[in-house]
Design an enzyme around this catalytic site. Structure first.
Site, mmCIF file in Angstrom:
data_model
loop_
_atom_site.group_PDB
_atom_site.id
_atom_site.type_symbol
_atom_site.label_atom_id
_atom_site.label_comp_id
_atom_site.label_asym_id
_atom_site.label_seq_id
_atom_site.Cartn_x
_atom_site.Cartn_y
_atom_site.Cartn_z
ATOM 1 N N GLU A 148 49.755 16.349 42.787
ATOM 2 C CA GLU A 148 48.768 16.975 43.494
ATOM 3 C C GLU A 148 48.763 17.895 43.051
ATOM 4 O O GLU A 148 49.999 18.991 42.311
ATOM 5 C CB GLU A 148 49.165 17.324 44.858
ATOM 6 C CG GLU A 148 49.722 15.591 45.552
ATOM 7 C CD GLU A 148 47.705 14.939 45.452
ATOM 8 O OE1 GLU A 148 47.189 15.975 45.793
ATOM 9 O OE2 GLU A 148 47.998 13.862 45.959
ATOM 10 N N ARG A 176 37.611 8.781 40.750
ATOM 11 C CA ARG A 176 38.998 8.844 40.611
ATOM 12 C C ARG A 176 39.804 7.500 39.532
ATOM 13 O O ARG A 176 38.869 7.065 39.302
ATOM 14 C CB ARG A 176 39.691 8.372 41.933
ATOM 15 C CG ARG A 176 41.562 7.709 42.339
ATOM 16 C CD ARG A 176 41.904 8.978 42.913
ATOM 17 N NE ARG A 176 43.985 9.046 42.824
ATOM 18 C CZ ARG A 176 44.223 8.349 42.283
ATOM 19 N NH1 ARG A 176 43.968 8.066 40.811
ATOM 20 N NH2 ARG A 176 45.225 8.190 42.863
ATOM 21 N N ARG A 222 34.547 7.301 46.491
ATOM 22 C CA ARG A 222 34.693 7.790 44.964
ATOM 23 C C ARG A 222 34.648 6.625 43.373
ATOM 24 O O ARG A 222 34.741 5.705 44.516
ATOM 25 C CB ARG A 222 36.354 8.242 44.692
ATOM 26 C CG ARG A 222 36.254 9.569 45.403
ATOM 27 C CD ARG A 222 37.984 9.826 45.484
ATOM 28 N NE ARG A 222 38.570 9.490 46.130
ATOM 29 C CZ ARG A 222 40.048 9.579 45.463
ATOM 30 N NH1 ARG A 222 40.861 10.614 45.433
ATOM 31 N NH2 ARG A 222 41.169 8.528 46.453
#
Length: 172
Positions: free
Chosen positions: A62, A54, A97
């Site tokens: 998005e 990330r 992540r």
């Protein structure tokens, strides 16, 4: 600070991405070991293990949001000609992540997303950034807004954190 260094031979990848990006169910294929999932997330294979990264300090639209695909393509473009991809990270998020800065031949792809107007500086988590990155990312977001590039062309860009909460703001 941990650092994950990928020395990928990506010379022939430009033919994949040049005009029509190669999409798969997991994102834009940069190589067999690197995928761009969206404008602020990549998947990569390190020592046989797949890891999600990330991008720290930014939040991109998005996929199904305005400029989501543009943001994904801009991140892929930052990496597709690189000879060396380096991920500098210090911690993992609650989803496992890696939180890090992606450098493609020394270019900060996180910052590039902001400069091109394809991500916000994610101020909610800015404490996790170095002071210099915090200042730089913030200044570049202001410059992108003023230049009205990328998502700043929109009359009322909705930050992804509001989009995710289905709290789409009304423009006045």
């Amino acid at each position: 600070m941990c650092s994950l260094v990928l020395s990928l031979n990506l010379n022939c990848i430009s033919c994949l991405y040049a005009n029509t990006p190669e999409y798969s169910s997991i994102g834009i294929s940069i190589s067999s070991t690197l995928y761009v999932v969206d404008g602020d997330t990549i998947r990569l294979k390190d020592r046989g293990e797949w890891k999600r990264v990330r991008l720290q300090g930014i939040d991109a639209p998005e996929k199904d949001q305005a400029f989501g695909k543009d943001s994904t393509q801009a991140l892929a473009a930052c990496m597709y000609k690189a000879k060396k991809i380096r991920v500098e990270w210090t911690e993992k998020d609650k989803y496992g992540r890696l939180l890090g800065k992606v450098l493609a031949d020394g270019i900060d792809c996180n910052l590039s997303q902001i400069k091109q107007g394809y991500a916000w500086h994610y101020k909610f988590y800015q404490k996790d950034q170095t002071y210099l990155d915090r200042q730089l990312y913030s200044d570049e977001e202001i410059a992108s807004r003023k230049s009205q590039i990328g998502l700043w062309q929109d009359r009322c860009p909705t930050p992804p954190w509001d989009w995710r909460l289905n709290n789409i703001l009304k423009c006045s």
